[in-house]
Scaffold this active site. Structure first.
Site, PDB file in Angstrom:
ATOM      1  N   SER A 153       0.893  -1.118  -0.072  1.00 50.84           N
ATOM      2  CA  SER A 153      -0.166   0.020   0.188  1.00 50.84           C
ATOM      3  C   SER A 153       0.871   1.191   0.108  1.00 50.84           C
ATOM      4  O   SER A 153       1.776   1.528  -0.986  1.00 50.84           O
ATOM      5  CB  SER A 153      -0.821   0.104   1.131  1.00 50.84           C
ATOM      6  OG  SER A 153      -1.767   0.717   1.034  1.00 50.84           O
ATOM      7  N   ASP A 218     -10.351  -4.781  -4.396  1.00 50.04           N
ATOM      8  CA  ASP A 218      -9.786  -3.720  -3.399  1.00 50.04           C
ATOM      9  C   ASP A 218     -10.638  -2.578  -3.808  1.00 50.04           C
ATOM     10  O   ASP A 218     -10.558  -1.818  -4.837  1.00 50.04           O
ATOM     11  CB  ASP A 218      -8.266  -3.707  -3.807  1.00 50.04           C
ATOM     12  CG  ASP A 218      -7.434  -2.771  -2.886  1.00 50.04           C
ATOM     13  OD1 ASP A 218      -8.014  -1.900  -2.221  1.00 50.04           O
ATOM     14  OD2 ASP A 218      -6.135  -3.079  -2.678  1.00 50.04           O
ATOM     15  N   HIS A 247      -8.160  -5.170   0.142  1.00 51.71           N
ATOM     16  CA  HIS A 247      -7.114  -4.277   0.355  1.00 51.71           C
ATOM     17  C   HIS A 247      -6.007  -4.938   1.485  1.00 51.71           C
ATOM     18  O   HIS A 247      -4.571  -4.859   1.607  1.00 51.71           O
ATOM     19  CB  HIS A 247      -7.211  -2.883   0.828  1.00 51.71           C
ATOM     20  CG  HIS A 247      -6.248  -1.895   0.653  1.00 51.71           C
ATOM     21  ND1 HIS A 247      -5.417  -1.621  -0.480  1.00 51.71           N
ATOM     22  CD2 HIS A 247      -5.463  -1.201   1.946  1.00 51.71           C
ATOM     23  CE1 HIS A 247      -4.386  -0.934  -0.083  1.00 51.71           C
ATOM     24  NE2 HIS A 247      -4.459  -0.651   1.239  1.00 51.71           N
TER      25      HIS A 247
END
Length: 358
Positions: A153, A218, A247
């Site tokens: 991320s 996601d 995610h």
């Protein structure tokens, strides 16, 4: 206005757990130990493979890192975590990755996260990962040839920042990665100076194999981000698109560890001589030509026409019709796209570096 937008993007980028899930205490022998704030007990009980480190960065902050040693390891993974976790929450995952992948692993908390001092910011995370890499070099003798950078991320930002500076790096893993900070908040087609973590520019400078892992469902960072980064990588490894993955749950899928293990094994089998020969064959950023058309100032980013995984086949390469321009360029990142708006006003060529179809 630019500073305001940058601050707004940073505000949405960092969510350190509050309170932190662990504390650092010093033993009588001078070593550090991580204590869980919920149980008041050490995170690692009888785990001799774990070393808790305190590292000072060039921006004056002290960050905490966990180094896990594996006696069977040939490579080391430097893990940059996501924006809403700290080392206390990731301890179990690190132990599993160390064992399943047979690697040494070091994870760290950004400035302002966990027991690290300072405040979280884009440039602090850059200083953080540079300090951890320097620690690996000086304290553990890890060279870039034996290092894999892993960014999850927001962690893809510092990961690609460092990867772009290491020409002999063994590999990079991008897990639910972002194209840029503003592109997570809103669907923008251009890169603004006030944007943070401009990964779509830095990934073109990475000279090692890049594995991209992303969930198709996601809802925090769209799969479009992972797909775009994989397309722009100079040496893309077979990606892992986890169907139905979100995610924060990709580690729960069996394909996750299986594909990671395969990547690590292929990186282990790749000799330093082979990596260097590939780097010499690949065109450097200094060697790339610029389009002589004044309306096309962007750099031309080449794809390998001999690569079977290259998304741009030879039929999609066009010759610039401007008389002074002799550069071949890819038509579009999406060959099937019929609405690409990045044509040069003079020569009508399609500038892939400016393509905004996706």
């Amino acid at each position: 206005m630019g500073c305001f937008v940058s601050q707004l993007a940073a505000k949405f980028a960092f969510f350190p757990p509050s309170p932190p899930t662990y504390q650092i205490k010093k033993r009588e022998d001078g070593t550090l130990v991580a204590i869980s704030t919920s149980s008041s007990r050490p995170l690692a009980v009888d785990d001799s493979s774990l070393e808790v480190l305190s590292i000072r960065t060039k921006r004056g902050n002290k960050i905490v890192a966990f180094y896990f040693r594996n006696s069977y390891a040939r490579l080391t993974v430097l893990y940059s975590h996501g924006n809403a976790a700290d080392l206390g929450q990731l301890y179990d995952l690190y132990v599993q990755l160390k064992a399943n992948l047979r690697v040494n692993l070091i994870g760290y908390d950004y400035s302002g996260y966990g027991a690290s001092t300072g405040k979280p910011s884009e440039y602090n995370t850059y200083a953080d990962i540079e300090a951890v890499y320097e620690c690996l070099q000086t304290e553990y003798g890890v060279s870039q040839e034996d290092l894999i950078l892993y960014g999850q991320s927001v962690g893809s930002g510092p990961t690609l920042h460092l990867a772009a500076k290491l020409p002999r790096l063994r590999g990079v893993v991008l897990h639910s990665a972002i194209l840029s900070g503003l592109r997570v908040l809103c669907h923008v087609k251009f890169t603004f100076c006030c944007d943070i973590y401009k990964n779509l520019k830095k990934i073109r400078k990475v000279k090692c194999p890049v594995l991209v892992i992303h969930g198709t469902d996601d809802d925090v960072v769209s799969w479009v981000h992972g797909k775009g980064l994989w397309k722009m990588a100079r040496e893309p490894f077979e990606p892992l698109w986890i169907k139905g993955g979100g995610h924060c749950n990709l580690e729960l899928y069996s394909d996750y560890v299986r594909h990671l293990f395969r990547f690590v094994k292929e990186m282990e089998s790749m000799t330093t001589q082979l990596r260097l020969s590939k780097n010499r064959q690949a065109p450097s950023s200094e060697g790339r030509s610029k389009c002589s058309c004044l309306k096309c100032p962007k750099m031309i980013y080449w794809k390998n026409p001999n690569c079977q995984k290259c998304l741009l086949s030879m039929k999609n390469w066009l010759k610039c019709r401007y008389p002074k321009c002799t550069i071949s360029r890819p038509a579009c990142f999406e060959p099937s796209c019929t609405s690409c708006s990045c044509r040069c006003r003079i020569c009508s060529c399609l500038c892939a570096a400016k393509c905004s179809c996706w």
